[in-house]
Write a protein that holds these residues in place. Structure first.
Motif, mmCIF file in Angstrom:
data_model
loop_
_atom_site.group_PDB
_atom_site.id
_atom_site.type_symbol
_atom_site.label_atom_id
_atom_site.label_comp_id
_atom_site.label_asym_id
_atom_site.label_seq_id
_atom_site.Cartn_x
_atom_site.Cartn_y
_atom_site.Cartn_z
ATOM 1 N N HIS A 1 -67.109 3.799 85.767
ATOM 2 C CA HIS A 1 -65.854 3.058 85.904
ATOM 3 C C HIS A 1 -64.737 3.826 85.187
ATOM 4 N N HIS B 1 -66.181 4.620 81.331
ATOM 5 C CA HIS B 1 -67.422 4.066 80.797
ATOM 6 C C HIS B 1 -68.405 3.839 81.941
ATOM 7 N N ASP C 1 -71.121 1.045 83.536
ATOM 8 C CA ASP C 1 -71.501 -0.367 83.527
ATOM 9 C C ASP C 1 -72.940 -0.520 83.995
HETATM 10 MN MN MN Z 1 -66.310 -1.651 83.624
#
Ligand code: MN
Length: 150
Positions: free
Chosen positions: A35, A41, A43
């Motif tokens: 993401h 980051h 997920d």
């Molecule tokens: Mn996210």
């Protein structure tokens, strides 16, 4: 799912609203989405009880033992989110590009309040992994790592 829906405006984001979706056959869903939000980051999402339990991992998830990653628990996501890839528009919650980084299934081995152990059958990640809840973080901070010999 209430928290998930309350954070999003579904007239403006391409993300799924989520409905009553039956499980998709044998093996619980495992997916990691990369993401590109304000901070890149990963997920991690694991199917449990009809939703995707979710954690945001600030660095690339480990493919081998010896690397521990912080995993911050986030709101449950709908099952359909496992297939989501796209661009969340600017100004929306989580704005930025979402792409599937790894996917497959997982088998639970241990599912306690503070510790999950499971076998991931993905394309990148394979083998036994742990999620351990850290004390004193309001319950949001976990460690994610591959077990030795797993
Ligand atoms: Mn996210």
């Amino acid at each position: 799912m209430e928290e998930y829906r309350s954070k999003r405006d579904f007239r403006r984001t391409p993300e799924p609203i989520g409905g009553e979706v039956p499980s998709r056959g044998p093996g619980r869903i495992y997916v990691i989405q990369r993401h590109h939000a304000s901070h890149l980051h990963y997920d991690l999402r694991l199917e449990k009880d009809g939703v995707l339990k979710s954690w945001a991992i600030p660095k690339e998830p480990p493919e081998s033992p010896g690397i521990r990653r912080l995993a911050v628990q986030t709101e449950d996501h709908p099952i359909e989110y496992a297939d989501f890839e796209g661009i969340i528009p600017e100004g929306m919650y989580g704005a930025g590009k979402v792409e599937i980084w790894d996917r497959g299934t997982y088998e639970p081995i241990e599912e306690g309040e503070d510790k999950w152990v499971f076998r991931i059958n993905g394309e990148r990640l394979r083998g036994e992994y742990c999620l351990i809840k850290l004390k004193g973080s309001g319950g949001k901070n976990w460690l994610f790592f591959k077990k030795k010999g797993g």
